[in-house]
Write a protein that holds these residues in place. Structure first.
Motif, PDB file in Angstrom:
ATOM      1  N   GLN A 127      37.485  29.627  47.403  1.00 52.36           N
ATOM      2  CA  GLN A 127      38.731  30.200  47.898  1.00 52.36           C
ATOM      3  C   GLN A 127      39.764  30.313  46.786  1.00 52.36           C
ATOM      4  O   GLN A 127      40.577  31.237  46.794  1.00 52.36           O
ATOM      5  CB  GLN A 127      39.264  29.356  49.056  1.00 52.36           C
ATOM      6  CG  GLN A 127      38.328  29.438  50.253  1.00 52.36           C
ATOM      7  CD  GLN A 127      38.896  28.799  51.486  1.00 52.36           C
ATOM      8  OE1 GLN A 127      39.859  28.045  51.408  1.00 52.36           O
ATOM      9  NE2 GLN A 127      38.312  29.085  52.628  1.00 52.36           N
ATOM     10  N   ILE A 143      42.280  33.171  48.091  1.00 53.15           N
ATOM     11  CA  ILE A 143      42.699  32.804  49.445  1.00 53.15           C
ATOM     12  C   ILE A 143      43.591  31.573  49.373  1.00 53.15           C
ATOM     13  O   ILE A 143      44.543  31.435  50.120  1.00 53.15           O
ATOM     14  CB  ILE A 143      41.467  32.555  50.336  1.00 53.15           C
ATOM     15  CG1 ILE A 143      40.741  33.887  50.546  1.00 53.15           C
ATOM     16  CG2 ILE A 143      41.855  31.963  51.677  1.00 53.15           C
ATOM     17  CD1 ILE A 143      39.396  33.760  51.167  1.00 53.15           C
ATOM     18  N   VAL A 201      44.761  37.867  47.876  1.00 53.36           N
ATOM     19  CA  VAL A 201      43.345  38.209  48.024  1.00 53.36           C
ATOM     20  C   VAL A 201      43.116  39.679  48.359  1.00 53.36           C
ATOM     21  O   VAL A 201      42.179  40.295  47.856  1.00 53.36           O
ATOM     22  CB  VAL A 201      42.682  37.285  49.079  1.00 53.36           C
ATOM     23  CG1 VAL A 201      43.354  37.404  50.425  1.00 53.36           C
ATOM     24  CG2 VAL A 201      41.209  37.572  49.214  1.00 53.36           C
ATOM     25  N   VAL A 259      37.644  41.529  46.624  1.00 54.47           N
ATOM     26  CA  VAL A 259      36.593  40.533  46.787  1.00 54.47           C
ATOM     27  C   VAL A 259      35.981  40.679  48.185  1.00 54.47           C
ATOM     28  O   VAL A 259      36.586  41.269  49.069  1.00 54.47           O
ATOM     29  CB  VAL A 259      37.143  39.092  46.647  1.00 54.47           C
ATOM     30  CG1 VAL A 259      37.792  38.901  45.310  1.00 54.47           C
ATOM     31  CG2 VAL A 259      38.112  38.767  47.771  1.00 54.47           C
ATOM     32  N   SER A 260      34.777  40.171  48.356  1.00 51.63           N
ATOM     33  CA  SER A 260      34.213  40.057  49.704  1.00 51.63           C
ATOM     34  C   SER A 260      33.672  38.655  49.890  1.00 51.63           C
ATOM     35  O   SER A 260      33.352  37.980  48.927  1.00 51.63           O
ATOM     36  CB  SER A 260      33.088  41.041  49.985  1.00 51.63           C
ATOM     37  OG  SER A 260      32.913  41.933  48.972  1.00 51.63           O
ATOM     38  N   MET A 261      33.585  38.283  51.159  1.00 45.21           N
ATOM     39  CA  MET A 261      33.161  36.923  51.454  1.00 45.21           C
ATOM     40  C   MET A 261      32.272  36.920  52.691  1.00 45.21           C
ATOM     41  O   MET A 261      32.534  37.628  53.652  1.00 45.21           O
ATOM     42  CB  MET A 261      34.399  36.065  51.706  1.00 45.21           C
ATOM     43  CG  MET A 261      34.200  34.612  51.406  1.00 45.21           C
ATOM     44  SD  MET A 261      35.788  33.776  51.313  1.00 45.21           S
ATOM     45  CE  MET A 261      35.535  32.648  49.977  1.00 45.21           C
ATOM     46  N   TYR A 319      30.518  34.110  55.408  1.00 41.82           N
ATOM     47  CA  TYR A 319      30.695  32.722  55.797  1.00 41.82           C
ATOM     48  C   TYR A 319      29.463  32.172  56.488  1.00 41.82           C
ATOM     49  O   TYR A 319      28.566  32.916  56.874  1.00 41.82           O
ATOM     50  CB  TYR A 319      31.885  32.590  56.751  1.00 41.82           C
ATOM     51  CG  TYR A 319      33.169  33.075  56.174  1.00 41.82           C
ATOM     52  CD1 TYR A 319      34.036  32.200  55.554  1.00 41.82           C
ATOM     53  CD2 TYR A 319      33.513  34.416  56.236  1.00 41.82           C
ATOM     54  CE1 TYR A 319      35.218  32.644  55.021  1.00 41.82           C
ATOM     55  CE2 TYR A 319      34.691  34.875  55.700  1.00 41.82           C
ATOM     56  CZ  TYR A 319      35.542  33.986  55.091  1.00 41.82           C
ATOM     57  OH  TYR A 319      36.716  34.425  54.559  1.00 41.82           O
ATOM     58  N   GLN A 366      29.568  30.760  59.506  1.00 42.44           N
ATOM     59  CA  GLN A 366      29.628  31.346  60.849  1.00 42.44           C
ATOM     60  C   GLN A 366      29.500  32.861  60.692  1.00 42.44           C
ATOM     61  O   GLN A 366      29.883  33.404  59.665  1.00 42.44           O
ATOM     62  CB  GLN A 366      30.954  31.061  61.547  1.00 42.44           C
ATOM     63  CG  GLN A 366      31.350  29.611  61.624  1.00 42.44           C
ATOM     64  CD  GLN A 366      32.426  29.288  60.620  1.00 42.44           C
ATOM     65  OE1 GLN A 366      32.367  29.735  59.473  1.00 42.44           O
ATOM     66  NE2 GLN A 366      33.405  28.515  61.021  1.00 42.44           N
ATOM     67  N   PHE A 367      28.989  33.517  61.721  1.00 38.40           N
ATOM     68  CA  PHE A 367      28.831  34.965  61.627  1.00 38.40           C
ATOM     69  C   PHE A 367      30.161  35.608  61.991  1.00 38.40           C
ATOM     70  O   PHE A 367      30.489  35.728  63.154  1.00 38.40           O
ATOM     71  CB  PHE A 367      27.724  35.457  62.556  1.00 38.40           C
ATOM     72  CG  PHE A 367      26.481  34.611  62.486  1.00 38.40           C
ATOM     73  CD1 PHE A 367      26.000  34.173  61.257  1.00 38.40           C
ATOM     74  CD2 PHE A 367      25.806  34.253  63.629  1.00 38.40           C
ATOM     75  CE1 PHE A 367      24.860  33.388  61.182  1.00 38.40           C
ATOM     76  CE2 PHE A 367      24.668  33.468  63.564  1.00 38.40           C
ATOM     77  CZ  PHE A 367      24.196  33.038  62.342  1.00 38.40           C
ATOM     78  N   ILE A 368      30.921  36.014  60.981  1.00 40.41           N
ATOM     79  CA  ILE A 368      32.261  36.531  61.232  1.00 40.41           C
ATOM     80  C   ILE A 368      32.239  38.056  61.295  1.00 40.41           C
ATOM     81  O   ILE A 368      32.032  38.727  60.282  1.00 40.41           O
ATOM     82  CB  ILE A 368      33.231  36.069  60.129  1.00 40.41           C
ATOM     83  CG1 ILE A 368      33.245  34.551  60.028  1.00 40.41           C
ATOM     84  CG2 ILE A 368      34.629  36.621  60.379  1.00 40.41           C
ATOM     85  CD1 ILE A 368      33.804  33.836  61.225  1.00 40.41           C
ATOM     86  N   ASN A 369      32.411  38.581  62.519  1.00 45.11           N
ATOM     87  CA  ASN A 369      32.536  40.028  62.701  1.00 45.11           C
ATOM     88  C   ASN A 369      33.641  40.282  63.711  1.00 45.11           C
ATOM     89  O   ASN A 369      34.001  39.392  64.474  1.00 45.11           O
ATOM     90  CB  ASN A 369      31.231  40.614  63.236  1.00 45.11           C
ATOM     91  CG  ASN A 369      30.102  40.506  62.228  1.00 45.11           C
ATOM     92  OD1 ASN A 369      30.217  40.988  61.103  1.00 45.11           O
ATOM     93  ND2 ASN A 369      29.029  39.853  62.608  1.00 45.11           N
ATOM     94  N   PRO A 426      36.296  47.237  55.803  1.00 47.57           N
ATOM     95  CA  PRO A 426      36.976  47.086  54.509  1.00 47.57           C
ATOM     96  C   PRO A 426      37.357  48.434  53.893  1.00 47.57           C
ATOM     97  O   PRO A 426      38.285  48.505  53.081  1.00 47.57           O
ATOM     98  CB  PRO A 426      35.940  46.377  53.630  1.00 47.57           C
ATOM     99  CG  PRO A 426      34.895  45.888  54.541  1.00 47.57           C
ATOM    100  CD  PRO A 426      34.913  46.761  55.743  1.00 47.57           C
ATOM    101  N   ARG A 428      29.063  44.239  55.304  1.00 46.11           N
ATOM    102  CA  ARG A 428      30.493  44.434  55.093  1.00 46.11           C
ATOM    103  C   ARG A 428      30.897  43.987  53.691  1.00 46.11           C
ATOM    104  O   ARG A 428      31.823  44.511  53.100  1.00 46.11           O
ATOM    105  CB  ARG A 428      31.276  43.657  56.147  1.00 46.11           C
ATOM    106  CG  ARG A 428      32.466  44.428  56.608  1.00 46.11           C
ATOM    107  CD  ARG A 428      33.203  43.800  57.732  1.00 46.11           C
ATOM    108  NE  ARG A 428      33.551  42.435  57.466  1.00 46.11           N
ATOM    109  CZ  ARG A 428      33.426  41.467  58.370  1.00 46.11           C
ATOM    110  NH1 ARG A 428      32.961  41.733  59.548  1.00 46.11           N
ATOM    111  NH2 ARG A 428      33.776  40.244  58.065  1.00 46.11           N
TER     112      ARG A 428
END
Lengths: 355, 287
Positions: A46, A51, A71, A76-78, A80, A82-85, A98, A145
């Protein structure tokens, strides 16, 4: 030289989350951040992503000081754990998100999303919502993404941890291919040493907010620079014991065992050391000229299809042996193993590698 | 293999049966029983069929109470849900102020209902109450004991004060449970606050909001204590809601039959509306 951390540290309240760290990462590199949970992997990522802001120090990217660049302006891309959508958006819109903020033309968005979806085998799912996908597909969407825009820095924070075994293997094979040739610096955080070994490239071992070592993965595994790095980067855990070297003899602190000194360590001055021996150098049969015997009571045996892991107790110290094939042992029986002394790593009193 | 029959398990369920029977089935059936009979006291009952239900549906007074009730519930929901959501969004997620905010929010919920009514009754008095005098001092004529509009304003304000906290607490719990990673991902995308609300927070709060709306609907539709203490249903019958009407019939008039029929219809309305709400709001889930 493209991403550089200059004496970066992060303190939250009284806790040092990242101790004074200076690092340089090259473009087009795949860097593995290896360490236990709470070792500081996520915080370090981070900080590099922007971030979080470092408490002290500066971060330079492509010759510019970006320490205070937020940020969203850093490209940048990240991904995680957890499946963050976005739950309400279709897979297509999720991957496109994005690009939307940049105001890109619709045709360009379509072609880019199409390409990313094809690479991640999501083309048939583009119209669905994330909740209608399997866990693996949800994470693929998140990865798509991350690659749809040409990010300079890509951060993968334990992306495979929540997937089941089969999917993890599958994605693990694909990941390095996905990111190679993108002219980006990729960071991959993991708690699993074998995952780092599978990826190869560079590894950065972390322990309690400190970078303990950074270099080619195989090299760190073979020659960890300290006891801490050795512990972080071994699974099953490396055998560590205290020894006293006297001439051509090694006296182990436990069990009254004494071993010959191998060629590489002969030049070390006499005295007390800690030695580290990876479990796969402790075997049921003799494997080299300089081997040391270990006899003790069997505590635990674990047999997976192709290898056996046996824990034995030698004078109060537990030794772990990892060998190919199935070697059945009864818990409680006495067994003899042979340690390949020539593979032993010698650490001094401060825990630094000396031989 | 021989199956062994053991009916002793029934004894284990018996206590639950008894509890449910005495706190739900028996009272409900008593009401059903009253609703189809006529009584003149002396424990004498005569069969009356569906007369009470017919009368009920033709009764203008009850129809008016129902109308007032629907308007009141609609107004309460329209104010409390958006307001509660907004307050929850503004509350801090971390730090020492979290507990301060939570305690402040929980306070109105801890006040006994009749005390809420008395508090607002006194506070809104036009001659000595803080609120009443304040409004009059601004040059706006305000007297909730005489003016129906003022009475409505006071009742709605009191309900908002009393119950918005519930929506706030539910929404806040929902907001806190959204992983930080969502906000970070949105930040990396450069999403604006409105987009974060629209595409992350609102969808994630969907279930919590459904529960909040359902609870607030049911409670506001059954409102009694606070209003009876504040306005007594007046002036005239301006704030006479369904439950007040019902109690006046059952206790004041001692018309057990009509009151029982009224109760059943009241119960069915709430049941039906709650079911409708829930199915409508959960419909997208199934698709």
């Amino acid at each position: 030289m493209t991403l550089e951390l200059k004496n970066v540290s992060k303190r939250v309240g009284a806790d040092m989350h990242i101790h004074d760290t200076s690092l340089v990462f090259d473009d087009n590199s795949f860097n593995i951040l290896l360490g236990a949970t709470r070792a500081g992997k996520t915080t370090l990522m981070q900080l590099m992503a922007g971030i979080q802001k470092p408490t002290a120090g500066a971060i330079w990217h492509r010759g510019k000081d970006v320490t205070h660049v937020p940020v969203q302006r850093r490209n940048v891309s990240m991904v995680y754990q957890q499946f963050i959508n976005y739950p309400m958006l279709s897979v297509f819109e999720n991957i496109a998100s994005p690009l939307r903020v940049t105001g890109m033309a619709e045709s360009e968005v379509k072609s880019r999303v199409g390409k990313a979806a094809e690479i991640l085998r999501l083309t048939p799912m583009l119209g669905r919502k994330p909740a209608e996908l399997s866990g693996g597909q949800q994470q693929r969407t998140a990865i798509a993404r991350a690659i749809v825009k040409d990010s300079d820095l890509i951060f993968l924070d334990e992306p495979l941890a929540n997937l089941d075994y089969k999917l993890r293997e599958e994605l693990r094979d694909e990941l390095p291919k996905l990111f190679s040739g993108r002219n980006a610096i990729v960071f991959y955080a993991t708690t699993e040493p074998h995952e780092a070994l599978l990826f190869g490239n560079q590894t950065l071992t972390m322990h309690e907010g400190r970078i303990t070592q950074f270099g080619p993965t195989a090299e760190i595994y073979r020659k960890p620079n300290s006891l801490v790095s050795a512990r972080v980067f071994s699974d099953p855990p490396i055998n560590i014991t205290r020894v006293t070297k006297k001439g051509k003899k090694l006296q182990l602190s436990q069990g009254g065992v004494s071993w010959p000194v191998a060629a590489g360590a002969e030049k070390l001055p006499d005295g007390d050391y800690s030695i580290g021996l990876q479990p796969h150098y402790v075997l049921p049969q003799k494997s080299s000229e300089t081997s040391g015997a270990l006899s003790g009571r069997v505590l635990v045996t674990e047999i997976s299809g192709s290898e056996s892991v046996v824990h034995i107790d030698v004078g109060g110290q537990t030794w772990v042996s990892q060998s190919h094939g199935v070697h059945p042992h009864q818990v409680g029986e006495t067994a003899t193993f042979h340690a390949d002394v020539s593979r032993a790593l010698f650490f001094d009193a401060a825990g630094k590698l000396v031989s | 293999m021989n199956k062994t029959f053991n009916n002793k398990a029934w004894w284990m369920v018996l206590p639950v049966f008894l509890v449910v029977a005495f706190n739900a089935l028996v009272p409900l059936m008593t009401v059903v029983n009253y609703s189809v009979q006529e009584t003149f006291g002396n424990n004498e009952f005569f069969w009356s069929g569906t007369i009470w239900f017919k009368q009920l549906l033709e009764n203008d007074q009850i129809r008016d109470s129902l109308g007032r009730q629907i308007i009141f519930t609609a107004v309460a929901l329209l104010i409390q849900v958006p307001l509660g959501l907004t307050i929850a969004l503004c509350m801090p997620r971390k730090g020492p102020w979290v507990s301060v905010c939570l305690v402040l929010m929980a306070l109105p919920l801890l006040v006994p209902w009749n005390v809420v009514g008395s508090m607002w009754n006194i506070m809104a008095l036009p001659d000595i109450g803080l609120l009443g005098r304040g409004i009059n001092a601004l040059g706006i004529p305000y007297n909730y004991t005489r003016d129906p509009a003022a009475a409505w304003f006071t009742v709605v304000l009191m309900d908002v004060w009393h119950w918005t906290s519930l929506v706030v607490l539910l929404c806040y719990a929902g907001l806190v449970s959204i992983p930080d990673a969502y906000y970070q991902a949105a930040k990396i995308d450069g999403a604006r606050p409105w987009a974060v609300f629209r595409y992350i927070q609102l969808p994630k709060l969907k279930h919590v909001l459904t529960i909040a709306i359902l609870l607030r609907f049911m409670d506001s539709f059954m409102i009694y204590t606070e209003v009876i203490v504040l306005t007594g249903g007046g002036p005239g019958s301006a704030t006479k809601f369904l439950s007040i009407d019902l109690v006046q019939k059952a206790l004041g008039g001692f018309d057990l039959g009509p009151a029982a029929a009224f109760s059943i219809v009241y119960f069915l309305i709430i049941l039906l509306a709650s079911w409708l709400f829930y199915t409508l709001m959960m419909r997208n889930e199934a698709n």
